[in-house]
Motif scaffolding. Structure first.
Motif, short mmCIF file in Angstrom:
data_model
loop_
_atom_site.label_atom_id
_atom_site.label_comp_id
_atom_site.label_asym_id
_atom_site.label_seq_id
_atom_site.Cartn_x
_atom_site.Cartn_y
_atom_site.Cartn_z
N LYS A 44 -20.13 12.18 17.24
CA LYS A 44 -19.04 12.32 17.63
C LYS A 44 -18.19 12.91 19.09
N THR A 45 -19.56 12.48 20.32
CA THR A 45 -18.21 13.20 21.18
C THR A 45 -18.71 11.47 22.30
N GLY A 46 -19.01 10.59 21.77
CA GLY A 46 -18.75 9.34 22.17
C GLY A 46 -19.90 9.27 22.97
N PHE A 47 -20.49 9.68 23.50
CA PHE A 47 -22.14 9.47 24.31
C PHE A 47 -23.31 8.76 23.79
N ARG A 48 -23.94 8.15 24.86
CA ARG A 48 -24.63 6.97 23.71
C ARG A 48 -26.10 7.78 24.37
N LEU A 49 -26.95 8.38 25.63
CA LEU A 49 -27.58 8.58 25.89
C LEU A 49 -28.27 7.60 26.76
N GLY A 50 -28.38 6.44 25.99
CA GLY A 50 -29.11 5.88 26.53
C GLY A 50 -29.91 5.15 25.42
N ASN A 51 -30.24 5.98 24.12
CA ASN A 51 -30.36 5.03 23.15
C ASN A 51 -29.45 3.68 22.00
N ARG A 52 -30.09 3.19 20.97
CA ARG A 52 -29.18 2.18 20.24
C ARG A 52 -28.81 3.25 19.28
N LEU A 53 -28.87 4.76 18.16
CA LEU A 53 -28.44 4.93 17.59
C LEU A 53 -27.68 5.00 17.29
N THR A 54 -27.80 4.47 15.50
CA THR A 54 -26.16 4.26 15.35
C THR A 54 -26.59 5.04 13.63
N ARG A 55 -26.03 5.27 12.45
CA ARG A 55 -25.54 5.48 11.22
C ARG A 55 -27.53 4.67 10.40
N ASN A 56 -27.32 3.43 10.76
CA ASN A 56 -27.70 3.00 9.76
C ASN A 56 -30.07 3.56 10.38
N HIS A 57 -30.06 3.94 11.96
CA HIS A 57 -31.10 4.37 12.19
C HIS A 57 -31.33 5.73 11.65
N ALA A 58 -30.29 6.45 12.25
CA ALA A 58 -30.43 8.10 11.07
C ALA A 58 -30.30 7.83 9.98
N TYR A 59 -29.70 7.25 9.13
CA TYR A 59 -29.78 6.97 7.46
C TYR A 59 -30.66 6.30 7.05
N PHE A 60 -31.86 6.39 7.06
CA PHE A 60 -32.21 4.82 6.94
C PHE A 60 -32.60 3.73 6.36
N GLN A 61 -33.08 5.48 4.48
CA GLN A 61 -32.77 4.46 3.64
C GLN A 61 -32.89 3.65 2.74
N ARG A 62 -31.62 3.36 2.98
CA ARG A 62 -31.25 1.61 2.54
C ARG A 62 -31.72 0.64 3.38
N HIS A 63 -31.64 1.38 4.48
CA HIS A 63 -32.88 0.37 5.28
C HIS A 63 -33.78 0.65 6.02
N LYS A 64 -34.68 0.67 4.86
CA LYS A 64 -35.72 1.38 5.43
C LYS A 64 -37.20 0.22 5.47
N MET A 65 -36.75 -1.33 5.14
CA MET A 65 -37.83 -2.23 5.06
C MET A 65 -37.10 -2.66 6.45
N LYS A 66 -36.58 -2.28 7.17
CA LYS A 66 -35.82 -3.03 8.81
C LYS A 66 -36.82 -2.50 10.27
N VAL A 67 -37.93 -3.68 10.68
CA VAL A 67 -39.05 -2.68 11.80
C VAL A 67 -38.20 -1.93 12.77
N ALA A 68 -36.13 -3.40 13.21
CA ALA A 68 -36.04 -3.31 14.67
C ALA A 68 -36.28 -1.32 14.47
N VAL A 78 -34.60 7.78 22.31
CA VAL A 78 -34.35 8.77 21.98
C VAL A 78 -35.47 10.38 22.23
N ALA A 79 -36.34 9.79 22.61
CA ALA A 79 -37.26 10.85 23.49
C ALA A 79 -36.24 11.52 24.00
#
Length: 111
Positions: A44-68, A78-79
C-alpha cells in the motif's frame, strides 16, 4: 532423515496455522497475520523495509512447495520489518507481533 528445505516449509506452515505458535516467554502467539499485514503495508505504501515479500510470499498456499518463498519469509529482514513498524512507527496493527518477529529471527539462527 530431516532435510532443511522440508523443515523450512514445515516451519512456515506451522506459523500459518490459525492458532499460531506459542513461544516460551511470550503471552501472544506468533501468527501469520502479521506477515500478511507487513506485505499489505508495504504494498500500500510502496516501502520495502529491506525484505522481498510479494503476494506469493504472503498468500503462499498456491506455492507451498517453493522453498525460496519459505526462506525469504522466515528471515531477519522480515523480523526487522516487523520490529520497525511496531517500535519505530508505533503502528497499532503491529502491536503483539513480538513473537512473530522472534519466530522469524529464530528460524534464521537455526539455519
Amino acid at each position: 532423515m530431516l532435510d532443511a528445505c522440508h523443515m523450512l516449509k514445515l516451519a512456515r506452515g506451522l506459523l500459518a496455522m490459525p492458532q499460531g505458535v506459542l513461544l516460551p516467554g511470550f503471552r501472544i502467539p506468533a501468527k501469520w497475520k502479521y506477515i500478511t499485514k507487513l506485505f499489505e503495508f508495504q504494498n500500500k505504501t510502496g516501502f520495502r523495509l529491506g525484505n522481498r515479500l510479494t503476494r506469493n510470499h504472503a498468500y503462499f498456499q498456491r506455492h507451498k512447495m517453493k522453498v525460496a518463498l519459505a526462506a525469504q519469509v522466515l528471515s531477519q529482514s522480515v523480523a526487522d520489518g516487523l520490529r520497525h513498524l511496531r517500535v519505530k512507527l508505533k503502528l497499532p496493527r503491529f502491536a503483539g507481533s513480538e513473537a512473530t518477529e522472534e519466530y522469524c529471527w529464530n528460524e534464521v539462527k537455526l539455519r
